[in-house]
Design an enzyme around this catalytic site. Structure first.
Site, PDB file in Angstrom:
ATOM      1  N   ASP A  62       1.077  -1.669  -0.217  1.00  0.00           N
ATOM      2  CA  ASP A  62       0.066   0.213  -0.358  1.00  0.00           C
ATOM      3  C   ASP A  62       0.784   1.198  -0.286  1.00  0.00           C
ATOM      4  O   ASP A  62       1.690   1.701   0.784  1.00  0.00           O
ATOM      5  CB  ASP A  62      -0.780  -0.432   1.237  1.00  0.00           C
ATOM      6  CG  ASP A  62      -1.445   1.062   1.576  1.00  0.00           C
ATOM      7  OD1 ASP A  62      -2.001   1.798   0.468  1.00  0.00           O
ATOM      8  OD2 ASP A  62      -2.788   0.757   1.978  1.00  0.00           O
ATOM      9  N   VAL A  63       0.925   2.058  -0.935  1.00  0.00           N
ATOM     10  CA  VAL A  63       1.599   3.186  -1.518  1.00  0.00           C
ATOM     11  C   VAL A  63       1.777   4.318   0.084  1.00  0.00           C
ATOM     12  O   VAL A  63       2.318   5.258   0.282  1.00  0.00           O
ATOM     13  CB  VAL A  63       1.602   3.408  -2.707  1.00  0.00           C
ATOM     14  CG1 VAL A  63       2.161   2.886  -4.180  1.00  0.00           C
ATOM     15  CG2 VAL A  63       0.017   4.442  -2.628  1.00  0.00           C
ATOM     16  N   ASN A  89       2.305   5.129 -10.607  1.00  0.00           N
ATOM     17  CA  ASN A  89       1.171   5.371 -10.947  1.00  0.00           C
ATOM     18  C   ASN A  89      -0.012   5.368 -10.337  1.00  0.00           C
ATOM     19  O   ASN A  89      -1.544   5.580 -10.467  1.00  0.00           O
ATOM     20  CB  ASN A  89       1.268   4.241 -11.971  1.00  0.00           C
ATOM     21  CG  ASN A  89       0.012   3.907 -12.856  1.00  0.00           C
ATOM     22  OD1 ASN A  89      -0.838   4.338 -13.705  1.00  0.00           O
ATOM     23  ND2 ASN A  89       0.096   2.705 -12.092  1.00  0.00           N
ATOM     24  N   TYR A 153     -10.631  13.653  -6.616  1.00  0.00           N
ATOM     25  CA  TYR A 153      -9.212  13.073  -7.867  1.00  0.00           C
ATOM     26  C   TYR A 153      -8.695  14.504  -8.477  1.00  0.00           C
ATOM     27  O   TYR A 153      -7.693  14.521  -8.224  1.00  0.00           O
ATOM     28  CB  TYR A 153      -9.765  12.290  -8.654  1.00  0.00           C
ATOM     29  CG  TYR A 153      -8.979  11.700  -9.510  1.00  0.00           C
ATOM     30  CD1 TYR A 153      -8.085  10.813  -9.163  1.00  0.00           C
ATOM     31  CD2 TYR A 153      -9.267  12.500 -10.844  1.00  0.00           C
ATOM     32  CE1 TYR A 153      -7.392  10.244 -10.632  1.00  0.00           C
ATOM     33  CE2 TYR A 153      -8.579  12.189 -11.698  1.00  0.00           C
ATOM     34  CZ  TYR A 153      -7.448  10.990 -11.594  1.00  0.00           C
ATOM     35  OH  TYR A 153      -6.493  10.299 -12.944  1.00  0.00           O
ATOM     36  N   LYS A 157      -4.581  15.408  -7.896  1.00  0.00           N
ATOM     37  CA  LYS A 157      -3.801  15.126  -9.016  1.00  0.00           C
ATOM     38  C   LYS A 157      -2.919  16.134  -9.460  1.00  0.00           C
ATOM     39  O   LYS A 157      -1.983  16.848  -9.596  1.00  0.00           O
ATOM     40  CB  LYS A 157      -4.632  14.386 -10.415  1.00  0.00           C
ATOM     41  CG  LYS A 157      -4.914  13.407 -10.338  1.00  0.00           C
ATOM     42  CD  LYS A 157      -4.186  12.572 -10.407  1.00  0.00           C
ATOM     43  CE  LYS A 157      -4.398  11.138 -10.382  1.00  0.00           C
ATOM     44  NZ  LYS A 157      -2.442   9.762 -10.750  1.00  0.00           N
TER      45      LYS A 157
END
Length: 291
Positions: A62-63, A89, A153, A157
């Site tokens: 898990d990042v 990514n 989101y 980003k």
């Protein structure tokens, strides 16, 4: 070797179990790179590793978990050698009005997409410094022009774009290059899942051509792999997306003017309730976050 500049080197790809991550892993393997596949879905990662024509390693991580990423980095160094390419990514998304959003899920999206990307860079930066390597941050059209119904989101980003610019300035003198990959709608299961929701399907449909078009994950991965090969500062897919950069200051007003007319019409015909995390990757992340 001169015709295959990446051959024999090691790459790390996060979010590699499906979609763009899996497609990019195949592209890099086709260029002769050893590939470490990081993500939640262990079985999918292992299956992909077995299919690649190069030495590959699958590791569940898990990042957002620093300890898990440190273990993954040790496994990569031991199994494949120090990476000279890292691709951040991993990302998740949902859709719905911010006013009705679940605070925990909103935070989770930002945590995976932004904090997880920073964690990935921090974990592997010693390797990239030693190899004078390349870090590719996958961003989005959402970093250039935010869309309604996707506030977490878009915020995340935009955040990874700023983070990558800052990181590039810090590590350039060390010989480490940092690139940004700007992508628009890519045909993954996340988009397929979003299109099952009437409002999201119609919202994309109201966007002007060519913004509303969906593009192949394989073509996007090919563009990203070329950016890795060239150590590009920025890569855009499709290529016209580059034209949005000089227009970005005007985009919020354009988006607001458009959505203030058609969003109420959409709401009158369909529910704007939240979709939950989208796609198979979103489902896997939600399951992992509750363990």
């Amino acid at each position: 070797m001169s015709g295959r500049p990446l051959s024999g080197r090691t790459a790390v790809v996060t979010g590699a179990a499906r979609g763009i991550g899996a497609a990019l892993a195949r592209e890099l393997a086709g260029r002769g790179m050893r590939v470490a596949l990081l993500g939640h879905e262990g079985e999918r990662l292992r299956q992909l590793a077995e299919e690649l024509p190069v030495p590959a390693l699958a590791h569940e991580a898990d990042v957002t978990d620093d300890t898990a990423l440190a273990r993954a980095a040790d496994a990569v160094r031991t199994g494949l050698g120090p990476p000279s390419v890292v691709v951040a990514n991993a990302a998740v998304a949902d859709a719905g009005l911010f006013a009705d959003s679940d605070p925990a899920q909103w935070r989770r999206i930002v945590d995976v997409n932004l904090t997880g990307s920073a964690n990935t860079a921090r974990t592997f930066l010693p390797d990239l410094t030693a190899t004078r390597g390349y870090h590719l941050q996958v961003a989005s059209l959402a970093a250039i022009g935010a869309a309604p119904m996707m506030s977490a989101y878009c915020a995340s980003k935009a955040g990874v774009e700023a983070f990558a610019h800052s990181l590039r300035a810090e590590v350039a003198h060390l010989g480490v290059a940092v690139g940004l990959g700007y992508l628009t709608w890519i045909g993954t299961d996340l988009i397929e899942d979003a299109d099952r929701h009437t409002v999201m399907r119609e919202l994309r449909g109201h966007m002007p051509w060519p913004v509303r078009d969906v593009h192949s994950a394989d073509r996007a991965a090919s563009r990203l792999a070329l950016a890795v090969e060239r150590r590009s500062t920025a890569v855009y897919h499709p290529r016209w997306l580059r034209l949005a950069q000089p227009l970005r200051a005007a985009l919020p007003a354009v988006v607001t003017r458009a959505t203030r007319h058609y969003l109420p019409r959409l709401e009158s015909r369909a529910s704007l309730t939240h979709t939950g995390l989208l796609g198979g990757g979103g489902t896997a992340d939600a399951e992992a976050a509750t363990r």
